[in-house]
Design an enzyme around this catalytic site. Structure first.
Site, PDB file in Angstrom:
ATOM      1  N   LYS A 280       0.841  -1.195   0.000  1.00 45.26           N
ATOM      2  CA  LYS A 280       0.000   0.000   0.000  1.00 45.26           C
ATOM      3  C   LYS A 280       0.877   1.246   0.000  1.00 45.26           C
ATOM      4  O   LYS A 280       1.998   1.213   0.506  1.00 45.26           O
ATOM      5  CB  LYS A 280      -0.869   0.022   1.271  1.00 45.26           C
ATOM      6  CG  LYS A 280      -2.030  -0.928   1.264  1.00 45.26           C
ATOM      7  CD  LYS A 280      -2.867  -0.763   2.518  1.00 45.26           C
ATOM      8  CE  LYS A 280      -4.065  -1.707   2.511  1.00 45.26           C
ATOM      9  NZ  LYS A 280      -5.006  -1.479   1.419  1.00 45.26           N
ATOM     10  N   ARG A 354     -10.594 -11.308   1.538  1.00 49.59           N
ATOM     11  CA  ARG A 354     -11.424 -12.356   0.943  1.00 49.59           C
ATOM     12  C   ARG A 354     -10.733 -13.721   1.009  1.00 49.59           C
ATOM     13  O   ARG A 354     -11.393 -14.750   1.048  1.00 49.59           O
ATOM     14  CB  ARG A 354     -11.787 -11.956  -0.497  1.00 49.59           C
ATOM     15  CG  ARG A 354     -10.607 -11.773  -1.394  1.00 49.59           C
ATOM     16  CD  ARG A 354     -10.942 -10.975  -2.658  1.00 49.59           C
ATOM     17  NE  ARG A 354     -11.011  -9.529  -2.426  1.00 49.59           N
ATOM     18  CZ  ARG A 354     -11.294  -8.637  -3.372  1.00 49.59           C
ATOM     19  NH1 ARG A 354     -11.565  -9.027  -4.600  1.00 49.59           N
ATOM     20  NH2 ARG A 354     -11.330  -7.349  -3.082  1.00 49.59           N
TER      21      ARG A 354
HETATM   22  N1  BES Z   1      -8.406  -3.581   4.192  1.00 52.88           N
HETATM   23  C1  BES Z   1      -8.456  -3.156   2.843  1.00 52.88           C
HETATM   24  C2  BES Z   1      -9.709  -2.352   2.512  1.00 52.88           C
HETATM   25  C3  BES Z   1      -9.735  -0.953   3.025  1.00 52.88           C
HETATM   26  C4  BES Z   1      -8.939   0.031   2.485  1.00 52.88           C
HETATM   27  C5  BES Z   1     -10.618  -0.617   4.036  1.00 52.88           C
HETATM   28  C6  BES Z   1      -9.021   1.319   2.962  1.00 52.88           C
HETATM   29  C7  BES Z   1     -10.700   0.670   4.498  1.00 52.88           C
HETATM   30  C8  BES Z   1      -9.887   1.642   3.971  1.00 52.88           C
HETATM   31  C9  BES Z   1      -8.443  -4.373   1.915  1.00 52.88           C
HETATM   32  O1  BES Z   1      -7.695  -5.434   2.349  1.00 52.88           O
HETATM   33  C10 BES Z   1      -7.873  -3.920   0.625  1.00 52.88           C
HETATM   34  O2  BES Z   1      -6.722  -3.592   0.596  1.00 52.88           O
HETATM   35  N2  BES Z   1      -8.685  -3.925  -0.424  1.00 52.88           N
HETATM   36  C11 BES Z   1      -8.255  -3.482  -1.701  1.00 52.88           C
HETATM   37  C12 BES Z   1      -8.842  -4.411  -2.729  1.00 52.88           C
HETATM   38  C13 BES Z   1      -8.273  -4.216  -4.101  1.00 52.88           C
HETATM   39  C14 BES Z   1      -6.819  -4.644  -4.123  1.00 52.88           C
HETATM   40  C15 BES Z   1      -9.067  -5.013  -5.087  1.00 52.88           C
HETATM   41  C16 BES Z   1      -8.764  -2.058  -1.880  1.00 52.88           C
HETATM   42  O3  BES Z   1      -9.867  -1.741  -1.434  1.00 52.88           O
HETATM   43  O4  BES Z   1      -8.022  -1.257  -2.455  1.00 52.88           O
HETATM   44 MN    MN Z   2      -5.662  -5.272   1.727  1.00 54.68          MN
END
Ligand code: BES
Ligand code: MN
Ligand code: ZN
Length: 508
Positions: A280, A354
């Site tokens: 990230k 997931r």
């Molecule tokens: N935990 C995150 C989702 C999230 C991000 C929740 C920011 C709250 C604030 C999750 O694991 C994630 O990283 N999801 C990705 C999915 C994508 C790679 C398809 C996302 O939401 O960017």
């Molecule tokens: Mn994630």
């Protein structure tokens, strides 16, 4: 905070602080009117002089009110009588709690739960009062060397009910509000803990501590070796880059008939989400400590259940991992086999929620659930779609979706349903495995995540709550919200109420 209910005339209350409502514009509520008659129209005169308009957010603290038995009177603005809805009622209580905290009063008697709120009954008004006041007292100063504990003299809140006949109903509402609030607080504390302390092992210890505290709860923890044996290749792929071992935490609550199928709550427990190799960006990454809020809400809800002694069977299941990059971490392109036997091409290691949920969801098949609800901070896309007020809701069973929406509305912890149509599924096609863990574009990200989960939940009634936008607040007021503990607890209260006759007494 201690709470009690009481019926009786406001002018008869010997209390440190009497709280009375004033409607806009400058109109006394029924209780305030009654009090005013007894004290010779003192309040009416004040209002006529223009000292309090009655808008929400306004208040006036009075001392030495003539003829009064109480030490203080706090007049609180309640807005227009006909506009008094859920949100405004809560705002009035938030303001009242804040002002009361700054007075030196040890206790207060509130004549606010007798106000009419659009389509809400006494149980609702009292429960909300307890919850909002508890919420306004919340601080997380565990890790501050100097506690910012203000002079906090307020110990007891007494809530008015219209008459003696309503006392039992009021007392039950207080019990429910207290149990709900304790669950919310438990969930907030876990969420707010830093990720160096709140690890998968720590979550497991917390589940065990709950089981120690409540005999109705039993905890058990599966270790990595056992998960390996079972074939949980998807879950284990997420924690490979971390030195923290994964845990699969289970809490069993059995207070229902032996033959009654259990309600299962599955909570995403990523104690920190760096994204893994699909790292990230650094901005705001600290907030990924909240990626275990689904797990925390499962623990908080089971705590509330146990405290309320609900006559149900409930199972909490928490896949707990830390998602880190590292030499052993899963790579984009890796293919793993899930517990269901379906293979998954991991194209993005940041779509890890997931992956841990799918194995947990397959694992609960053997419990023959009445329904399974998973709770997860799953997608940033859910925040884009819905903002930060409702949870995203998905379900393969419309009556379950309906029951959850209704519970959310009743508990003021609302969810909004998004589609889970077959049409979306092809987005998860993979050239190398049964499916990919992400689709090739950013369209409908929250829906695509739910589509992925739906491939593992075909054998039972299932709903998914995406709490990415609701589990915590960012910015100045950064902190966990404790949601969706109120929704989930209400859902279970509703299921328990279906079992019993309306008045709560067993018929013989
Ligand atoms: N935990 C995150 C989702 C999230 C991000 C929740 C920011 C709250 C604030 C999750 O694991 C994630 O990283 N999801 C990705 C999915 C994508 C790679 C398809 C996302 O939401 O960017
Ligand atoms: Mn994630
Ligand atoms: Zn995540």
């Amino acid at each position: 905070m201690e709470f009690a209910v009481k019926s009786g005339n406001p002018e008869k209350q010997r209390t440190a602080c009497l709280v009375l409502g004033v409607y806009e514009s400058r109109r006394l509520t029924a209780a305030a009117e009654q009090f005013d008659t007894a004290c010779g129209g003192y309040l009416g005169n004040l209002l006529r002089r223009g000292d309090l308009e009655g808008k929400i957010g306004q208040s006036l603290l009075l001392f030495n009110v003539p003829e009064a038995l109480c030490e203080r009177v706090l007049l609180v603005g309640c807005g227009r009588e006909r506009d008094l809805d859920d949100r405004r009622f809560r705002q009035i209580l938030v303001h009242t709690a804040t002002v009361l905290n700054d007075t030196g009063a040890i206790e207060a008697v509130l004549y606010l739960t007798d106000l009419g709120v659009k389509s809400r009954n006494l149980n609702w008004r009292i429960r909300q009062a307890v919850e909002v006041i508890e919420e306004s007292q919340y601080r997380f100063d565990l890790l501050k060397s100097k506690k910012d504990a203000p002079r906090r003299s307020l110990r007891k809140i007494i809530l008015s009910v219209p008459g003696r006949r309503e006392l039992p109903e009021g007392e039950q509402a207080v019990r429910e509000g207290i149990a709900m609030s304790a669950g919310v607080k438990f969930t907030k504390d876990l969420g707010n803990l830093p990720p160096n302390l709140c690890t998968p092992a720590y979550l497991a210890e917390q589940a065990q501590a709950l089981a120690q505290e409540f005999p109705a709860l039993q905890a058990s923890v599966l270790e990595e070796a056992e998960m390996e044996q079972l074939g949980m290749g998807a879950l284990l792929s997420v924690s490979r880059g971390s030195v923290q071992p994964a845990k699969l935490i289970r809490l069993d609550y059995r207070r229902g008939p032996a033959a009654a199928k259990p309600y299962v709550l599955v909570g995403k427990g990523v104690t920190f989400d760096t994204g893994g190799i699909s790292l990230k960006p650094s901005e705001g990454m600290d907030e990924m400590k909240y990626d275990m809020c689904g797990a925390a809400s499962v623990l908080g809800t089971l705590r509330a259940c146990a405290e309320l002694n609900l006559p149900l069977n409930v199972i909490g299941l928490i896949p707990a991992v830390e998602n880190m990059p590292g030499g052993r971490a899963t790579r984009p392109g890796d293919v793993v086999t899930s517990l269901s036997g379906q293979s998954i091409e991991i194209l993005n290691t940041d779509a890890e929620g997931r992956l841990i949920l799918c194995d947990a969801l397959s694992y609960v098949e053997r419990d023959e659930p009445a329904a399974v609800i998973d709770i997860a901070t799953l997608t940033g896309a859910c925040i884009i779609a819905l903002g930060r007020h409702p949870h995203g809701l998905f379900s393969n069973h419309p009556p379950l979706a309906h029951a959850l929406i209704a519970a959310g509305q009743a508990a003021y912890d609302r969810a909004w349903e998004l589609p889970l149509w077959e049409d979306y599924q092809e987005g998860l096609d993979s050239n190398f495995a049964d499916m990919a863990n992400v689709s090739g574009n950013r369209d409908g990200g929250a829906i695509m995540a739910a589509c992925f989960l739906s491939r593992f939940t075909k054998k039972y009634h299932w709903a998914h709550l995406d709490i990415a936008g609701t589990a915590w607040k960012s910015g100045k007021a950064k902190g966990a919200t404790g949601r969706p503990v109120p929704l989930l607890t209400q859902f279970l209260l509703d299921r328990a109420a279906e079992l019993e006759p309306q008045d709560g007494h067993a018929t013989h």
